[in-house]
Design a protein around this motif. Structure first.
Motif, PDB file in Angstrom:
ATOM      1  N   ILE A 150       1.008  -1.036  -0.093  1.00 27.51           N
ATOM      2  CA  ILE A 150      -0.048  -0.012   0.077  1.00 27.51           C
ATOM      3  C   ILE A 150       0.997   1.072   0.529  1.00 27.51           C
ATOM      4  N   THR A 151       1.137   1.988  -1.057  1.00 29.51           N
ATOM      5  CA  THR A 151       1.712   3.130  -1.250  1.00 29.51           C
ATOM      6  C   THR A 151       1.630   4.699  -1.009  1.00 29.51           C
ATOM      7  N   PRO A 152       1.633   5.578  -0.857  1.00 26.15           N
ATOM      8  CA  PRO A 152       1.592   7.025  -0.873  1.00 26.15           C
ATOM      9  C   PRO A 152       1.429   7.509  -2.174  1.00 26.15           C
ATOM     10  N   TRP A 153       1.243   8.608  -2.300  1.00 23.31           N
ATOM     11  CA  TRP A 153       0.608   9.622  -3.585  1.00 23.31           C
ATOM     12  C   TRP A 153       2.401  10.568  -3.701  1.00 23.31           C
ATOM     13  N   LYS A 177      -1.425  -1.953  -4.232  1.00 21.05           N
ATOM     14  CA  LYS A 177      -2.654  -0.715  -4.170  1.00 21.05           C
ATOM     15  C   LYS A 177      -1.680   0.465  -4.154  1.00 21.05           C
ATOM     16  N   ASP A 180      -5.183   6.281  -4.158  1.00 23.70           N
ATOM     17  CA  ASP A 180      -5.798   6.920  -5.124  1.00 23.70           C
ATOM     18  C   ASP A 180      -5.429   8.100  -6.185  1.00 23.70           C
ATOM     19  N   ARG A 209      -9.284   3.224  -3.840  1.00 23.85           N
ATOM     20  CA  ARG A 209      -9.869   3.334  -2.292  1.00 23.85           C
ATOM     21  C   ARG A 209      -9.022   2.615  -1.271  1.00 23.85           C
ATOM     22  N   GLY A 210      -8.037   3.289  -0.403  1.00 23.47           N
ATOM     23  CA  GLY A 210      -7.597   2.686   0.845  1.00 23.47           C
ATOM     24  C   GLY A 210      -8.369   1.895   1.728  1.00 23.47           C
ATOM     25  N   PHE A 228       3.657  -1.389   3.636  1.00 24.76           N
ATOM     26  CA  PHE A 228       2.863   0.201   4.035  1.00 24.76           C
ATOM     27  C   PHE A 228       4.075   1.251   3.880  1.00 24.76           C
ATOM     28  N   SER A 231       0.726   7.528   6.063  1.00 20.82           N
ATOM     29  CA  SER A 231       0.361   8.626   6.980  1.00 20.82           C
ATOM     30  C   SER A 231       0.767   7.601   8.085  1.00 20.82           C
ATOM     31  N   MET A 253       6.258   5.621   7.744  1.00 22.87           N
ATOM     32  CA  MET A 253       5.713   6.593   8.246  1.00 22.87           C
ATOM     33  C   MET A 253       6.113   8.184   7.993  1.00 22.87           C
ATOM     34  N   CYS A 286       8.401  12.413   3.032  1.00 22.04           N
ATOM     35  CA  CYS A 286       8.320  12.020   4.798  1.00 22.04           C
ATOM     36  C   CYS A 286       9.803  12.387   5.069  1.00 22.04           C
ATOM     37  N   GLN A 333      -5.115  18.519   1.090  1.00 19.49           N
ATOM     38  CA  GLN A 333      -3.571  18.978   1.297  1.00 19.49           C
ATOM     39  C   GLN A 333      -3.434  19.998   1.348  1.00 19.49           C
ATOM     40  N   GLN A 336      -4.893  21.326   4.320  1.00 15.99           N
ATOM     41  CA  GLN A 336      -3.992  21.334   5.466  1.00 15.99           C
ATOM     42  C   GLN A 336      -2.783  21.841   5.817  1.00 15.99           C
ATOM     43  N   GLU A 385       3.144  16.375  11.631  1.00 14.38           N
ATOM     44  CA  GLU A 385       3.628  16.324  10.056  1.00 14.38           C
ATOM     45  C   GLU A 385       2.875  17.618   9.235  1.00 14.38           C
ATOM     46  N   PHE A 387       3.833  17.909   5.982  1.00 11.02           N
ATOM     47  CA  PHE A 387       3.831  17.659   4.699  1.00 11.02           C
ATOM     48  C   PHE A 387       3.874  18.765   3.385  1.00 11.02           C
TER      49      PHE A 387
HETATM   50  N1  LIG Z   1       5.325   9.042   5.314  1.00 11.66           N
HETATM   51  C1  LIG Z   1       5.611   9.700   3.465  1.00 11.66           C
HETATM   52  O1  LIG Z   1       5.375   8.938   2.641  1.00 11.66           O
HETATM   53  C2  LIG Z   1       3.998  10.221   3.453  1.00 11.66           C
HETATM   54  C3  LIG Z   1       3.416  10.425   4.451  1.00 11.66           C
HETATM   55  N2  LIG Z   1       2.227  10.719   4.414  1.00 11.66           N
HETATM   56  C4  LIG Z   1       1.341  11.825   5.272  1.00 11.66           C
HETATM   57  O2  LIG Z   1      -0.151  11.369   5.883  1.00 11.66           O
HETATM   58  C5  LIG Z   1      -1.305  12.235   4.978  1.00 11.66           C
HETATM   59  C6  LIG Z   1      -2.268  12.059   4.861  1.00 11.66           C
HETATM   60  O3  LIG Z   1      -1.777  11.730   2.867  1.00 11.66           O
HETATM   61  P1  LIG Z   1      -2.476  10.522   2.971  1.00 11.66           P
HETATM   62  O4  LIG Z   1      -2.144   9.975   0.893  1.00 11.66           O
HETATM   63  O5  LIG Z   1      -3.848  10.388   2.739  1.00 11.66           O
HETATM   64  O6  LIG Z   1      -1.837   8.700   3.740  1.00 11.66           O
HETATM   65  P2  LIG Z   1      -2.634   8.075   3.910  1.00 11.66           P
HETATM   66  O7  LIG Z   1      -1.611   7.670   5.016  1.00 11.66           O
HETATM   67  O8  LIG Z   1      -3.769   8.069   3.885  1.00 11.66           O
HETATM   68  O9  LIG Z   1      -2.218   7.237   2.566  1.00 11.66           O
HETATM   69  C7  LIG Z   1      -1.748   5.878   2.106  1.00 11.66           C
HETATM   70  C8  LIG Z   1      -1.901   4.568   1.536  1.00 11.66           C
HETATM   71  O10 LIG Z   1      -2.545   4.335   2.415  1.00 11.66           O
HETATM   72  C9  LIG Z   1      -3.973   3.971   2.114  1.00 11.66           C
HETATM   73  N3  LIG Z   1      -4.777   3.778   2.277  1.00 11.66           N
HETATM   74  C10 LIG Z   1      -5.894   4.695   3.209  1.00 11.66           C
HETATM   75  N4  LIG Z   1      -6.623   4.090   4.605  1.00 11.66           N
HETATM   76  C11 LIG Z   1      -6.691   3.163   4.589  1.00 11.66           C
HETATM   77  C12 LIG Z   1      -7.032   1.850   5.106  1.00 11.66           C
HETATM   78  N5  LIG Z   1      -8.251   2.052   5.733  1.00 11.66           N
HETATM   79  N6  LIG Z   1      -6.361   0.855   4.871  1.00 11.66           N
HETATM   80  C13 LIG Z   1      -5.693   0.044   4.422  1.00 11.66           C
HETATM   81  N7  LIG Z   1      -5.049   1.286   3.115  1.00 11.66           N
HETATM   82  C14 LIG Z   1      -5.490   2.756   3.204  1.00 11.66           C
HETATM   83  C15 LIG Z   1      -4.381   5.349   1.135  1.00 11.66           C
HETATM   84  O11 LIG Z   1      -5.014   4.598  -0.077  1.00 11.66           O
HETATM   85  P3  LIG Z   1      -5.908   6.643  -0.606  1.00 11.66           P
HETATM   86  O12 LIG Z   1      -5.120   6.932  -1.663  1.00 11.66           O
HETATM   87  O13 LIG Z   1      -7.276   5.640  -0.639  1.00 11.66           O
HETATM   88  O14 LIG Z   1      -6.100   7.045   0.957  1.00 11.66           O
HETATM   89  C16 LIG Z   1      -2.752   5.005   0.183  1.00 11.66           C
HETATM   90  O15 LIG Z   1      -2.533   4.217  -0.783  1.00 11.66           O
HETATM   91  C17 LIG Z   1      -0.114  13.785   4.086  1.00 11.66           C
HETATM   92  O16 LIG Z   1      -0.459  14.843   4.601  1.00 11.66           O
HETATM   93  C18 LIG Z   1       1.497  12.778   5.108  1.00 11.66           C
HETATM   94  O17 LIG Z   1       1.535  13.892   6.324  1.00 11.66           O
HETATM   95  C19 LIG Z   1       1.615  10.616   2.696  1.00 11.66           C
HETATM   96  C20 LIG Z   1       2.330  10.518   2.064  1.00 11.66           C
HETATM   97  C21 LIG Z   1       3.456   9.667   1.976  1.00 11.66           C
END
Ligand SMILES: NC(=O)C1=CN([C@@H]2O[C@H](COP(=O)(O)OP(=O)(O)OC[C@H]3O[C@@H](n4cnc5c(N)ncnc54)[C@H](OP(=O)(O)O)[C@@H]3O)[C@@H](O)[C@H]2O)C=CC1
Ligand SMILES: O=C(O)CCC(=O)C(=O)O
Length: 483
Positions: A150-153, A177, A180, A209-210, A228, A231, A253, A286, A333, A336, A385, A387
């Protein structure tokens, strides 16, 4: 992929492109009227099919020849590198990273696959004597099984790559995954992997969606491990569920990374690395440094020079030539980030650069890189954080106070110090409570062949990247043989 008025991009399940249960638009944060395409949203049944395909492919893939695995990973890396400009444009368009940084990220992804192609040929174990005469002991590593990712954007191609490449190299099967907000790079990567000769089911892509797709992966009993990045809140929730189900878990995270500037620092270098750490990639790393901890002898001249540098950074579209700082990734974002600018001021911080949204020729999520001074370690702006491109400054008396403030955080990802003193640099490297420490370098921007990860609230489980990745993707077996 199928065609319609808007191009559609499907999930990859068991070697087939499978239409989504629905589709969602992928929107350019530099210009919200620009839609990159419609990307599939999987449902729970599709996640189950992807996991079942990975499970079915695992027995064969886990014992597949290392030359075949190395060749496939090398082919993937070669194609990514050959298409760096095109994929870099895709990344810049969907995530908002400025083009040179986006191309840099694509190159990093290609190099990661090349590195792990080599690692396929360097798998090793140990032969040890037994304490019992006449018995031999072998310690070997075997793949952990099916890994849900499960990866971030914020790193749409590098982060999936540094999870997928070691998984495949060590013989695991994958269900990815992506975030999104950025399915485009993940789809392009899946397409490259699909054409690399890797058997059907070894790698699967399910977009959506996550809360639905991510959760269905985490709770699926056929998934052995979860990797993962994202956040803290979501990471901890995933860990609780996954560990409860007996899965292996790796979490990367957040960070609240400190950059210490000492009186004896080279001023120009300190300004450059602080601007880079805090504002490049729009502060959406991060490893970004959002806390500058500055000793009082250099404080005023450093702040004056950094404020000047910050005001000169050009905010604009990610693909426009000369842009230094691209848009924030999304409206949520941006909201935020701006709320933290307001909070920082309410807590007593003074804005010396930025602090506002930026009007641009296209409608996107633009804000000015923002520098807040006169903040203290106890303020929320220095504990949570953000971000985004928001950096706060804490004035301290000396090195000892700087180190204490640097460590005064629930996070522990990266930290930096700008100094010409070998004594302080050496002490900081040893006593900074983080996973990655930088001397006279930005806190962000790391190599692809060495371990990546943090301590305290930033990380959980084994390190990612380099040969240390084997810790997560393999399980150790000890074999005894009577001679
Ligand atoms: N350390 C890092 O590299 C990162 C930190 N962040 C932090 O997180 C904050 C929010 O960013 P965001 O992208 O929403 O981060 P999230 O932690 O919400 O998202 C990261 C991944 O987890 C998925 N996810 C969300 N909810 C669930 C769940 N209940 N079960 C399984 N997977 C899930 C997301 O899907 P979906 O795309 O649908 O949300 C996405 O693929 C930022 O403002 C920042 O502070 C964000 C990105 C990277
Ligand atoms: O700083 C880097 O190079 C990597 C940062 C990163 O992985 C992240 O922000 O998630």
């Amino acid at each position: 992929m199928t065609s319609s008025s808007q191009q559609r991009f499907d999930n990859l399940i068991n070697g087939e492109w499978v239409p989504g249960a629905s589709y969602a638009p992928n929107i350019n944060p530099s210009d919200v009227s620009d839609v990159l395409g419609e990307y599939a949203q999987a449902d729970v049944a599709q996640v189950e099919a992807a996991v079942a395909a990975a499970r079915a492919a695992f027995p064969k893939w886990s014992v597949s020849g290392i030359q075949a695995r190395a060749d496939a990973l090398d082919k993937i890396g070669t194609e990514i590198l050959a298409r760096r400009d095109e994929l870099g444009r895709l990344l810049a368009r969907e995530e908002g990273k400025v083009l040179p940084e986006a191309i840099g990220e694509v190159v990093r992804a290609g190099n990661i696959f090349k590195f792990f192609a080599g690692e396929c040929l360097r798998l090793s174990g140990e032969i040890l004597p037994s304490v019992r005469p006449g018995i031999g002991v072998e310690v070997t590593r075997e793949p952990i099984g099916v890994v849900g990712m499960i990866t971030p954007w914020n790193f749409p191609i590098a982060i999936p790559s540094w999870k997928i490449a070691p998984a495949l190299a060590y013989g695991c099967c994958v269900v990815l995954k992506p975030a999104d907000l950025v399915p485009g790079c993940a789809w392009a990567l899946a397409d490259i992997i699909h054409r690399s000769g890797i058997p059907a089911g070894v790698f699967n892509l399910v977009m959506g969606r996550g809360s639905l797709v991510g959760n269905a992966i985490v709770t699926n009993p056929q998934v052995d491990a979860i990797s993962f990045t994202g956040s803290v809140g979501v990471g901890r929730q995933i860990a609780q569920t996954a560990v409860g189900l007996g899965k292996k878990v790796q979490l990367e995270m957040g960070g609240k990374n400190p950059q210490v500037i000492l009186d004896d620092a080279d001023l120009n270098l300190a300004v450059e690395l602080s601007a880079n750490s805090g504002f490049f990639s729009t502060g959406q790393r991060c490893t970004a440094s959002s806390r500058l901890i500055v000793t009082e002898g250099i404080h005023d001249k450093f702040i004056a020079a950094l404020a000047e540098r910050t005001k000169k950074l050009k905010v604009g579209a990610a693909l426009a030539a000369g842009t230094d700082i691209g848009p924030v990734v999304s409206q949520a974002q941006l909201d935020q980030d701006m709320s933290y600018v307001t909070l920082g001021q309410e807590e007593g911080g003074k804005i010396v650069a930025g602090g506002s949204l930026v009007e641009y020729e296209t409608k996107g999520f633009f804000m000015a890189p923002t520098l807040l001074t006169e903040t203290t370690s106890a303020m929320r702006i220095n504990r949570e954080e953000v971000f985004g491109p928001v950096v706060s400054v804490i004035r301290v008396k000396d090195y000892e106070e700087a180190l204490a403030v640097a460590n005064d955080t629930p996070f522990g990802l990266s930290a930096g110090i700008a100094t010409t003193s070998l004594k302080y640099a050496t002490h900081f490297k040893r006593h900074s409570q983080v996973g990655m420490v930088m001397v006279n370098l930005p806190t962000a921007g790391v190599d692809y062949h060495v371990p990546f990860g943090g301590r305290k609230g930033s990380s959980y489980g084994p390190r990612e990247q380099g040969r240390y990745a084997a810790e997560f993707f393999t399980v150790v077996k000890t074999a005894y043989t009577l001679a």
